[in-house]
Design an enzyme around this catalytic site. Structure first.
Site, short mmCIF file in Angstrom:
data_model
loop_
_atom_site.label_atom_id
_atom_site.label_comp_id
_atom_site.label_asym_id
_atom_site.label_seq_id
_atom_site.Cartn_x
_atom_site.Cartn_y
_atom_site.Cartn_z
N CYS A 123 -33.16 8.25 -69.07
CA CYS A 123 -34.44 8.49 -69.78
C CYS A 123 -35.41 9.29 -68.93
O CYS A 123 -36.62 9.06 -68.95
CB CYS A 123 -35.09 7.19 -70.23
SG CYS A 123 -34.12 6.26 -71.39
N GLN B 110 -40.71 -0.45 -63.06
CA GLN B 110 -39.73 -0.67 -61.99
C GLN B 110 -40.35 -1.24 -60.72
O GLN B 110 -39.65 -1.49 -59.74
CB GLN B 110 -39.04 0.67 -61.63
CG GLN B 110 -38.23 1.26 -62.75
CD GLN B 110 -37.02 0.40 -63.09
OE1 GLN B 110 -36.54 -0.39 -62.28
NE2 GLN B 110 -36.52 0.54 -64.30
N HIS C 299 -40.34 8.48 -66.73
CA HIS C 299 -39.48 7.97 -67.80
C HIS C 299 -40.01 8.57 -69.11
O HIS C 299 -41.21 8.81 -69.25
CB HIS C 299 -39.62 6.45 -67.81
CG HIS C 299 -38.68 5.73 -68.71
ND1 HIS C 299 -38.91 5.59 -70.05
CD2 HIS C 299 -37.52 5.08 -68.47
CE1 HIS C 299 -37.93 4.89 -70.60
NE2 HIS C 299 -37.07 4.57 -69.66
#
Ligand code: PMP
Length: 403
Positions: A362, A201, A121
């Site tokens: 992203c 995540q 990310h």
């Protein structure tokens, strides 16, 4: 009696309609919805015990402090941190990573390297670029395979005695790949490098145990875990945090201040300058309590089977191509449809009440590596159901008729 696996009723927003259709929320990798207990905990704090924390001798401040420190202990326990002093409250994963990058600055110089992957990310790329600009160190990224996994051969080739820090995502937000972080942490430690894991995540979908993983830092956000936005946590090994300089200066992070000199507060307060997000921390603690009361194992199994169902149904639709094919995946189904830009599909699904995310997520370097402009991403959480999969599949079929 087996506990019910339908927890959607705990989340008030899931009862609403969008564009005349029941909401099908498949954007939980961006942010999860909040259960009523989290919303209530925040309201209770503001209605019953709002006060600034620490350093006050009145009842409300004591209650607020106790509630915030209780939340810290719960969040620390959730990820297996040995001691709550190793758990710094931050604004989220992004701030946690920036904190580490800022505080490690003095340890880097020309000839040193930060190793990341092409799958990161942006918040696990840009802070390291800034660190390298400040220090003259170099940023290196190990390759991702065409199927969306970290190329471990390339990782081992790029990891070396110059690597001072390895910073990797536990789970890819764009594809859902679960990365072999334990193996990578061990390899990095053998080279003498520190390791930061971006767990944004992972925490909702995996049992994270920082003690067992052995990582030096682990950053995550409450809002991906049914908690509020604007609050997250950074785990760091106590001995290391003790050695690092503070992140920001201000109230709370000090022990004693004179005009000439300041001594710093004990962990974790040394890294928490200013009035913290007290309501957020309390909401975070309520989210951890909520998770703790769920039949998590069964819910995660069901979520995994929904993800598999979505993949197998979507694959059968002519023109749909799945992005990423790997051994271990959680939550995310990323795909493309021939003849239409992902954004067009996002809009067409939204018109049917289906919330997905489209674009580069992203993770521009990953998209570049895969040679695609972006994807359509449906991301699942514990509150999703087979109906959500059916609506997604029917929604994609209908959207294809329009493009
Ligand atoms: N890393 C990953 C893998 C993410 O998915 C996200 C959020 N999309 C972040 C970092 C940044 O998290 P936050 O915006 O909550 O700071």
């Amino acid at each position: 009696m087996a506990p019910s696996l339908d927890i959607s009723g705990d989340f008030p927003i899931l009862a609403r309609q969008v564009n005349g259709h029941p909401l099908t929320y498949l954007d939980s990798a961006a942010t999860t919805q909040k259960p009523r207990v989290v919303i209530d905990a925040i309201r209770h704090y503001y209605e019953r015990c709002n006060a600034n924390v620490h350093r006050a001798a009145h009842a409300l401040a004591e209650e607020a402090t106790a509630a915030m420190e209780d939340a810290r202990a719960k969040v620390a326990a959730l990820i297996g941190a040995g001691d709550a002093q190793e758990l710094i409250f931050t604004r989220g994963t992004t701030e946690g990573i920036n904190l580490v990058a800022a505080c490690l600055t003095g340890r880097f110089g020309p000839g040193d390297e930060v190793l990341i992957t092409e799958m990161e990310h942006h918040s696990n790329i840009v802070p390291w670029q800034l660190l390298c600009q400040r220090t003259g160190a170099a940023l290196t990224a190990c390759r991702v395979t065409p199927t969306g996994e970290i190329d471990l051969e390339d990782f081992h080739a790029k990891l070396g005695p110059r690597t001072k820090l390895l910073a990797i995502g536990h789970v890819s937000n764009a594809l859902g790949t679960v990365n072999p972080v334990a193996e990578m942490i061990d390899a990095a430690h053998r080279q003498g490098a520190l390791v930061l894991i971006d767990g944004a995540q992972a925490v909702q979908h995996l049992d994270v145990d920082v003690g067992r993983l052995g990582c030096d830092f682990y950053a995550f956000s409450a809002h991906k875990l049914f908690g509020p936005t604007g609050i997250g946590a950074l785990y760091g090994k106590a001995a290391l945090l003790e050695e690092l300089p503070p992140y920001q200066g201000g109230g709370e992070m000090i022990e004693h201040v004179s005009i000439e000199h300041t001594t710093y507060n004990q962990l974790p307060y040394k890294f928490e300058a200013g009035t913290p997000n007290i309501a957020g921390a309390i909401g975070f603690g309520a989210a951890v309590d909520y998770l703790g009361g769920l039949p998590l194992h069964a819910l995660r199994e069901r979520e995994a089977s929904l993800v598999n169902q979505a993949i197998s149904h979507l694959k059968q639709i002519p023109g749909v191509q799945m992005v990423g094919e790997f051994r271990e995946r959680v939550s995310v189904v990323s795909f493309l449809v021939d003849g239409g830009h992902p954004h067009d599909f996002g809009t067409l699904l939204d018109q049917q009440g289906i919330a997905v995310r489209t674009g580069h997520h992203c993770a521009m370097p990953l998209m570049e590596r895969l040679g695609i402009p972006g994807t359509i991403r449906a991301s699942f959480a514990l509150y999703n159901s087979a109906t959500d999969v059916e609506r997604l599949v029917a929604g994609v079929e209908k959207a294809i008729e329009f493009v």
